[in-house]
Write an enzyme that holds these catalytic residues in place. Structure first.
Site, PDB file in Angstrom:
ATOM      1  N   LYS A  41     -22.529  36.038  92.280  1.00  0.00           N
ATOM      2  CA  LYS A  41     -21.472  35.472  91.436  1.00  0.00           C
ATOM      3  C   LYS A  41     -20.994  34.185  92.095  1.00  0.00           C
ATOM      4  O   LYS A  41     -20.532  34.212  93.229  1.00  0.00           O
ATOM      5  CB  LYS A  41     -20.309  36.451  91.312  1.00  0.00           C
ATOM      6  CG  LYS A  41     -20.611  37.681  90.470  1.00  0.00           C
ATOM      7  CD  LYS A  41     -19.412  38.610  90.394  1.00  0.00           C
ATOM      8  CE  LYS A  41     -19.730  39.912  89.686  1.00  0.00           C
ATOM      9  NZ  LYS A  41     -19.924  39.791  88.241  1.00  0.00           N
ATOM     10  N   ARG A  82     -24.922  49.607  85.070  1.00  0.00           N
ATOM     11  CA  ARG A  82     -25.757  50.471  84.232  1.00  0.00           C
ATOM     12  C   ARG A  82     -26.815  51.193  85.074  1.00  0.00           C
ATOM     13  O   ARG A  82     -27.253  52.282  84.727  1.00  0.00           O
ATOM     14  CB  ARG A  82     -26.394  49.653  83.105  1.00  0.00           C
ATOM     15  CG  ARG A  82     -27.376  48.602  83.546  1.00  0.00           C
ATOM     16  CD  ARG A  82     -27.603  47.528  82.486  1.00  0.00           C
ATOM     17  NE  ARG A  82     -26.406  46.726  82.272  1.00  0.00           N
ATOM     18  CZ  ARG A  82     -26.312  45.701  81.416  1.00  0.00           C
ATOM     19  NH1 ARG A  82     -27.363  45.359  80.679  1.00  0.00           N
ATOM     20  NH2 ARG A  82     -25.196  45.029  81.288  1.00  0.00           N
TER      21      ARG A  82
HETATM   22 ZN    ZN Z   1     -22.085  43.068  88.329  1.00  0.00          ZN
END
Ligand code: ZN
Length: 506
Positions: free
Chosen positions: A265, A340
């Site tokens: 990120k 997920r």
């Molecule tokens: Zn993530």
């Protein structure tokens, strides 16, 4: 932190009997028809201060408990587009003012002119709003105790249990990356349930996790080298006394810090990512309330996946193909779509418990996508499988959430969602995600359910199968923390209250 407790107050408490030291009135119109002793005082005050009824204020009130009267208006509740959050927010604001004015034993009084079904639980919701207003992060120790007197017939035992569950959820969700790293999160759970009738198991062995939770362990791969960041799976089970009439299986995403992994990120997008464990936190908070209130009929089984998505020389990378616990070959599309992967293995283990379970329902709770916030703003997104949709489980849950001040938006799983995760070569069965940020992908919060169904093996419990099982996925990425300050604000403890209510209504 300030310790908060709720206690049923007696009739004449308003005048100080019982040692109460303020009266907090939550109202839309301050008609106060049930409390004529307050009407004159409020109306007289309103004639000299026009803020009364428009913003929260404190009045000097000789003769009343503590001589303090705090008025916190909800605003107009009659609009078609309002909901019970108005009551929650007024209670939150009012209790803070009462506390700051020096009150430690406030009495809560509700005076609402609206009583349609939206406001069915307003008395309870006001109490939960007080809990939210007084909550401070787990590391802030004030040594203060606040006892709130309830005047509107609320069930104090139930609300105390819900508040303890919600506080645990906030502690777990809000802890910083070191305070609530996976081992610390698991330790908190061990202490939380030490005195409760809950079966608890912590899996911490790296070899075992790599074998039984291969996708989860891929996310954790570069964190295993740092023992205090090493992954954990916490299994919790509540068995009611007497007959079991339904079984809930819940998987909670507990990414204690999300750097994004090799798909790092960047550009400031990492701040706030210690809150990526809100799903596991909500599940643990729900279990605390269940443990204390011991509801009959429902057995609840949970798996919490506690993982730090670190970056390092052993980090997993896009293009890797990893076989899930359920046997699906998953090509990693983006290492920042890690939630997920964690959920897929948890759900697969829960799936193994379906055979022989009475009336099973499966849930996943996760701060999964930026897309849910882009699509809905500060609401929980529900995406459900076909079995759940036909049984209207998602609609029922969203109605319950509406009445408990934890509103949700219902999404529909579509064929395009399966196309998004379809294999791109002969080598894999599934692609975990495409390689953009979820916030920029159309159907970014819906299509992960297609992945979860396929990667966990839950897709074989479809409508036409021998054993159809409803499955609801709750994306709380934009509802787990107060919307006004998503990076550093208070965790909301959503959707603990709605899920507890749903145990009896779904
Ligand atoms: Zn993530």
């Amino acid at each position: 932190m300030a310790k908060v407790e709720f206690l049923t107050a007696q009739e004449n408490a308003l005048f100080g009997e019982g040692g109460w030291d303020s009266v907090l009135v939550i109202s839309d119109k301050f008609a106060l028809t049930n409390h004529s002793e307050l009407t004159q005082l409020v109306h007289h005050a309103a004639s000299i201060d026009h803020r009364i009824g428009k913003q929260a204020t404190v009045l000097l009130a000789p003769g009343l408990a503590g001589g303090r009267l705090v008025l916190s208006p909800t605003g107009d509740l009659g609009s078609d587009y309002e909901d019970v959050r108005r009551v929650y927010e007024a209670a939150e604001k009012g209790i803070k003012i009462a506390y700051e004015s020096g009150s430690r034993r406030p009495l809560l009084v509700l005076d609402l002119s609206q009583d349609d079904s939206r406001y069915l639980h307003s008395a309870e919701v006001a109490v939960l709003g007080c809990g939210q207003g007084l909550y401070l992060n787990a590391d802030v120790e004030t040594g203060e105790q606040v006892v709130i007197g309830l005047m509107d017939g609320q069930d104090a035992d139930k609300l105390n249990a819900l508040e303890l569950g919600r506080s645990a959820c906030r502690d777990l969700c809000g802890g910083d990356p070191e305070q609530m790293a996976p081992p610390a999160f698991a330790d908190y759970c061990v202490a939380l349930f030490a005195e409760e009738p809950i079966k608890l198991q912590v899996l911490d062995d790296q070899e075992l996790l790599e074998r039984d939770y291969p996708l989860l362990s891929a996310v954790a791969r570069s964190s295993f080298a740092v023992p205090r960041h090493s992954a954990r799976v916490v299994r919790l089970e509540y068995r009611p006394e007497g007959e079991v009439t339904q079984t809930w299986f819940i998987a909670g995403k507990g990414v204690t810090y999300d750097t994004g992994g090799a798909d790092l990120k960047i550009g400031g997008a990492m701040a706030g990512m210690s809150r990526d464990k809100g799903g596991a936190a909500a599940a643990a908070g729900l279990m605390k309330a269940i443990a204390m209130l011991k509801p009959q009929g429902v057995r609840v089984v949970m798996e919490l996946g506690l993982v730090r998505n670190s970056i390092g020389s052993d980090a997993f990378v896009p293009d890797e193909i990893i076989t899930s616990h359920a046997g699906a070959k998953v090509r990693i599309g983006n290492t920042d779509a890690e939630g997920r992967l964690v959920l897929a293995d948890l759900l697969s283990h829960l799936r193994e418990g379906i055979a022989g379970a009475v009336n099973p329902k499966v849930f996943s709770i996760a701060t999964l996508t930026g897309h849910v916030g882009r699509a809905y703003g500060p609401y929980t997104g529900i995406v459900e499988n076909g079995v759940s949709r036909l049984a209207q489980c998602g609609r029922v849950l969203s109605d319950i959430g509406e009445r408990w001040g934890e509103p949700m938006e219902l999404s529909r799983l579509r064929r395009e969602d399966f196309a998004q995760v379809a294999p791109r070569s002969e080598s894999e069965d599934l692609l975990s995600s495409n390689n953009g940020a979820s916030v920029n992908i159309s159907r970014g919060h819906q299509f992960p359910l297609a992945f979860l169904l396929k990667s966990s093996g839950l897709d074989s419990y479809h409508t036409g199968s021998e054993n159809p099982v409803p499955y609801l996925h709750l994306d709380i990425a934009s509802s787990a923390v107060e919307a006004s300050n998503p990076l550093y604000g208070k965790p909301t403890a959503r959707p603990v209250a709605a899920l507890y209510a749903a145990l009896f209504e779904m």
